[in-house]
Design an enzyme around this catalytic site. Structure first.
Site, PDB file in Angstrom:
ATOM      1  N   ASP A   3      65.385  68.828  40.390  1.00  0.00           N
ATOM      2  CA  ASP A   3      66.456  69.412  40.655  1.00  0.00           C
ATOM      3  C   ASP A   3      67.629  68.679  41.310  1.00  0.00           C
ATOM      4  O   ASP A   3      67.396  67.777  42.448  1.00  0.00           O
ATOM      5  CB  ASP A   3      66.443  70.587  41.750  1.00  0.00           C
ATOM      6  CG  ASP A   3      65.428  71.774  41.298  1.00  0.00           C
ATOM      7  OD1 ASP A   3      65.026  71.737  40.133  1.00  0.00           O
ATOM      8  OD2 ASP A   3      65.234  73.025  42.082  1.00  0.00           O
ATOM      9  N   ASP A   9      65.781  85.193  36.881  1.00  0.00           N
ATOM     10  CA  ASP A   9      65.357  85.069  38.198  1.00  0.00           C
ATOM     11  C   ASP A   9      65.613  86.186  38.898  1.00  0.00           C
ATOM     12  O   ASP A   9      66.527  86.710  39.045  1.00  0.00           O
ATOM     13  CB  ASP A   9      66.457  83.646  38.915  1.00  0.00           C
ATOM     14  CG  ASP A   9      66.446  82.541  37.879  1.00  0.00           C
ATOM     15  OD1 ASP A   9      65.605  82.220  37.297  1.00  0.00           O
ATOM     16  OD2 ASP A   9      67.837  81.989  37.589  1.00  0.00           O
TER      17      ASP A   9
END
Length: 237
Positions: free
Chosen positions: A8, A129
Site C-alpha cells: 500500500d 469492501d
C-alpha cells in the site's frame, strides 16, 4: 490459490493501515520496488498494490510508483485506489499493469465498469469492501446501503470475473479472515474471489484454499512475520 503480497502506498511510502483508518498509518518497508523484488525472490508471481492517496482523492496520485514496479519487478501487478474512470484504467493497463480494481466507481457508475469489462476483460476487477455487510466507498470513509452479496451479483451480471472481498473490520488486524462472509459471496456468484483482510498465518491460508478461492492478499502478516510468504506460496502450489 494464488498469494498476492500487498504493498500500500501513501505519499510514495510503503505503509499499512488498521481497519482502513488513515490515523493508524505505519511505514512497513523502505522502497516499493525493493520490497516487490523481495516478494518475487520468495516465489510471488502477483503483487497487490493500493494507491491510498488516490482512494481518498479519486485520482491517480502515486502513478510513477506503480508503473515503475510493474515495469521493473517482472511481477504481475494489480492496482486499486482512486481508479474511477475508464481513462484511468486505460492509463495503467497501457503501462504494463496486469489488472486494475474498481471500487467506489463500481457502485456509482456501473455502466462505466461494464464498458471497461467489454474493453479489457479479465484485466478488470472489482473490490467489494464491506463494513457490517454494507459496501463502503471513497477510501472506506463512507458506507452505502448496498449489501455486499447483492453487489457481487450485480458485478457478475455485467461480466466482471474477479472480485476482491475485504471485511474492513478485519483489515490489518491479524485476527483471521471473515470466512463466513467469504463463503456467502463465493456461493452467490461464480466469479474468481480474492480474499483480503485479517489473514495472519498458515491456518488462514489453508482455510481459504479449502474454500476453493482464487486468491488471498497478505499484507501485515508478511511485514510482521506471522506468515512466511515462501511457505504460503509453496502450499498453494
Amino acid at each position: 490459490m494464488i498469494i498476492l503480497p500487498a504493498i500500500d502506498i501513501r505519499q510514495g511510502q510503503c505503509v499499512r493501515l488498521t481497519k482502513g483508518d488513515f490515523n493508524t498509518v505505519e511505514k512497513v518497508a523502505a522502497d516499493p520496488l525493493e520490497t516487490a523484488l523481495s516478494f518475487k525472490e520468495k516465489g510471488a508471481q502477483w503483487l497487490h498494490m493500493v494507491d491510498l492517496d488516490g482512494a481518498l482523492e479519486g485520482r491517480a496520485v502515486n502513478a510513477e510508483v506503480f508503473t515503475k514496479v510493474a515495469k521493473e519487478s517482472g511481477l504481475k501487478v494489480e492496482l486499486g485506489g482512486g481508479i474511477r474512470t475508464l481513462e484511468q484504467a486505460a492509463f495503467y493497463l497501457d503501462r504494463g499493469l496486469s489488472r486494475v480494481i474498481f471500487g467506489s466507481a463500481a457502485l456509482s457508475n456501473e455502466a462505466m465498469v461494464a464498458e471497461a469489462v467489454k474493453e479489457y476483460g479479465d484485466k478488470i476487477a472489482v473490490g467489494i469492501d464491506a463494513r457490517n455487510g454494507k459496501v463502503s466507498v471513497a477510501g472506506w470513509v463512507s458506507d452505502s446501503e448496498m449489501d455486499f452479496v447483492e453487489m457481487a451479483k450485480r458485478m457478475e451480471g455485467i461480466g466482471v470475473r474477479t472480485l476482491i472481498f475485504t471485511d474492513i473490520s478485519k483489515d490489518g488486524t491479524l485476527s483471521g479472515p471473515n470466512l463466513e462472509q467469504l463463503g456467502q459471496i463465493s456461493e452467490a456468484v461464480s466469479c474468481q474471489i480474492i480474499a483480503s483482510g485479517g489473514i495472519k498465518e498458515m491456518k488462514d491460508i489453508r482455510a481459504l484454499a479449502d474454500m476453493g478461492l482464487y486468491g488471498a492478499i497478505c499484507g501485515k502478516s508478511i511485514y510482521k512475520g506471522t506468515l512466511d510468504l515462501e511457505e504460503a506460496i509453496a502450499y498453494c502450489g
